[in-house]
Design a protein around this motif. Structure first.
Motif, PDB file in Angstrom:
ATOM      1  N   ARG A 101      41.477  33.434  36.147  1.00 24.58           N
ATOM      2  CA  ARG A 101      40.460  34.481  36.132  1.00 24.58           C
ATOM      3  C   ARG A 101      40.522  35.323  37.403  1.00 24.58           C
ATOM      4  NH1 ARG A 101      35.441  33.463  33.523  1.00 24.58           N
ATOM      5  NH2 ARG A 101      34.599  35.145  34.799  1.00 24.58           N
ATOM      6  N   ALA A 102      40.782  34.677  38.534  1.00 23.75           N
ATOM      7  CA  ALA A 102      40.822  35.401  39.811  1.00 23.75           C
ATOM      8  C   ALA A 102      41.948  36.422  39.853  1.00 23.75           C
ATOM      9  CB  ALA A 102      40.973  34.416  40.965  1.00 23.75           C
TER      10      ALA A 102
ATOM     11  N   SER B 159      37.920  43.927  36.934  1.00 21.57           N
ATOM     12  CA  SER B 159      37.052  43.512  38.033  1.00 21.57           C
ATOM     13  C   SER B 159      36.117  42.389  37.592  1.00 21.57           C
ATOM     14  CB  SER B 159      36.220  44.700  38.521  1.00 21.57           C
ATOM     15  OG  SER B 159      35.286  45.093  37.526  1.00 21.57           O
ATOM     16  N   GLU B 160      35.520  41.737  38.583  1.00 16.59           N
ATOM     17  CA  GLU B 160      34.561  40.671  38.293  1.00 16.59           C
ATOM     18  C   GLU B 160      33.377  41.213  37.490  1.00 16.59           C
ATOM     19  OE1 GLU B 160      31.959  37.654  41.012  1.00 16.59           O
ATOM     20  OE2 GLU B 160      34.038  37.994  41.632  1.00 16.59           O
TER      21      GLU B 160
ATOM     22  N   GLN C  34      34.481  41.500  33.902  1.00 16.96           N
ATOM     23  CA  GLN C  34      34.552  40.179  33.298  1.00 16.96           C
ATOM     24  C   GLN C  34      33.157  39.678  32.919  1.00 16.96           C
ATOM     25  OE1 GLN C  34      37.046  37.310  35.444  1.00 16.96           O
ATOM     26  NE2 GLN C  34      38.082  38.998  36.463  1.00 16.96           N
ATOM     27  N   GLU C  35      32.192  39.885  33.815  1.00 21.77           N
ATOM     28  CA  GLU C  35      30.814  39.477  33.523  1.00 21.77           C
ATOM     29  C   GLU C  35      30.262  40.269  32.349  1.00 21.77           C
ATOM     30  OE1 GLU C  35      28.993  37.011  34.758  1.00 21.77           O
ATOM     31  OE2 GLU C  35      30.759  36.380  35.890  1.00 21.77           O
TER      32      GLU C  35
END
Length: 439
Positions: free
Chosen positions: A311-312, A317-318, A321-322
């Motif tokens: 995932r990293a 971007s985070e 993903q959220e």
């Protein structure tokens, strides 16, 4: 009566009409005047502002936020557009959470940055709603420049060239201009045909003609452009999609995610776009996230995103993903499809877990199967179908003939971001103008 999300196969109309309206309106509501003033008041107006350095177009962010805070959003919009003429759409789709807002001093101190993207949208939307264009063309130079591609790089280049008094003709192979902004972004990020409206506003500068349905290399040669114009700019983006090596190209239910997104963007009614019940999306970038979230919002019962690394390491971007997780998308990392199952239509996909290796992810012996009636492939794009006189190196444009410039995703410097493409087009226009003056 709409189809149930549990209806097998790839079908349209899985949801009631009201749900489509909710699912494809603005992802984030715009700020009103009071909210914008409150948000602007949080800015420290740093002298050596790290947010400017983090912005690919180098907008003077503290200045435009101060202009909003002091009640002059029209001036703020001009500050934005002087560096980024597509500041409206960039405010909607730019990953500010990894660029300017991540660099914000408030983010470092409090974990809560100034809402730079929302403030940029507030200022640009306000002025665009008035139908105003804040720039005027310089006296005509008599020079003509051909711009190939009407995506963000081409549009930014054309506007800056027109601003300098040159005459510009944009050649676009599709039926509508806009490139990535028109065909490649999630509908809930650009609701209300914003991409088209922004182009209409941009053309108010004058001196720009757009000819759609013209493909360089098929309808018109690069040599003809070089002979008929004083300079040529190539902002052709990436047209081809990488092959994941799964075979079975004729299997119903397997398609490229970019085509899925483009079809949805051009649909008069999202309910008309068929979507599977069990959808798999292969990839880890922004296109994969956009495809996965939109499949859920079209009514797919289950959407699973498969990514071969951790995932990293995902390109998305985070925040994105959220967003996918909040929309019910399951993300399986360190997983790679190895076999498609089905005779004429997709029925399932066999997958393998991966582990880090010296040359990249390696397949393990652990296998499992996921039911799927639709697979959307988003494993990156490449140049395809280059006209004569051009070559590709490592999937991007190679050396260029004299009098030809290029920028955006088609070049090695391309970063698959609208804002980076705008910067490339703007800077190329300045270089072309200098060259035409003999500097």
């Amino acid at each position: 009566m709409p189809n149930s999300p549990l209806t097998p196969g790839i079908v349209p109309g899985r949801l009631p009409a009201a749900e489509y309206d909710r699912n494809f309106t603005d992802l984030i509501a715009p700020l009103d005047r009071h909210e914008a003033r409150v948000a602007a008041d949080r800015c420290y107006f740093c002298y050596d502002a790290p947010c400017i350095t983090a912005c690919p177009t180098a907008i003077d962010i503290p200045l435009f936020i101060r202009q909003i805070a002091t009640g002059t959003p029209e001036a703020a919009a001009k500050t934005i557009w002087s560096q980024n003429i597509l500041g409206g759409i960039c405010a909607r789709v730019c990953p500010t959470e990894t660029l300017c807002e991540q660099a914000c001093v408030r983010e470092a101190a409090e974990g809560h940055p100034v809402r730079i993207g929302a403030l940029q949208r507030y200022a640009t939307d306000l002025v665009m709603a008035k139908g105003e264009h804040p720039f005027s063309r310089a006296p005509a130079t008599g020079r003509r420049i051909a711009v190939v591609g009407s995506g963000p790089a081409g549009l930014a280049c054309a506007h800056r060239l027109a601003l300098h008094g040159h005459q510009v003709v944009i050649f676009e192979r599709r039926s509508r201009p806009g490139g990535l902004n028109e065909y490649g972004l999630a509908s809930y990020k650009t609701a209300g045909d914003f991409a088209g409206r922004e182009i209409d506003w941009l053309l108010q500068i004058g001196g720009i003609e757009i000819r759609c349905g013209v493909e360089i290399g098929t309808d018109l040669s690069l040599d003809a452009l070089r002979a008929g114009f004083d300079a040529v700019y190539l902002g052709i983006g990436l047209q081809g999609v990488n092959d994941p090596g799964l075979g079975r190209p004729g299997l119903t239910g397997v398609r490229d995610a970019v085509d899925f997104i483009a079809e949805l963007r051009q649909a008069a009614d999202p309910a008309s776009l068929p979507v599977g019940r069990d959808v798999l999306v292969l990839g880890g970038g922004m296109t994969a996230i956009d495809a996965a979230v939109q499949a859920r919002r079209l009514g797919a019962a289950r959407v699973t995103l498969l990514y071969r690394r951790s995932r990293a390491e995902m390109g998305a971007s985070e925040y994105e993903q959220e967003l996918a997780l909040l929309n019910g998308v399951q993300i399986l990392d360190q997983v790679l499809p190895v076999r498609l199952i089905g005779e004429t239509r997709l029925e399932a996909v066999e997958c393998a877990h991966t582990r880090p290796g010296a040359a990249g992810p390696e397949l393990s012996d652990a296998r499992f199967t996921l039911a799927a009636d639709q697979l959307l492939i988003a494993v990156g794009q490449r140049l395809a179908g280059l006209p004569g006189g051009l070559s590709a190196e490592n999937g991007r444009l190679g050396s260029l003939p004299p009098g030809v410039w290029a920028g955006g995703d088609c070049t090695a410097e391309g970063k698959d971001l609208t804002v980076s493409a705008v910067a490339a087009g703007r800077d190329a226009a300045e270089a072309i103008s200098l060259a035409l003056r003999g500097d």
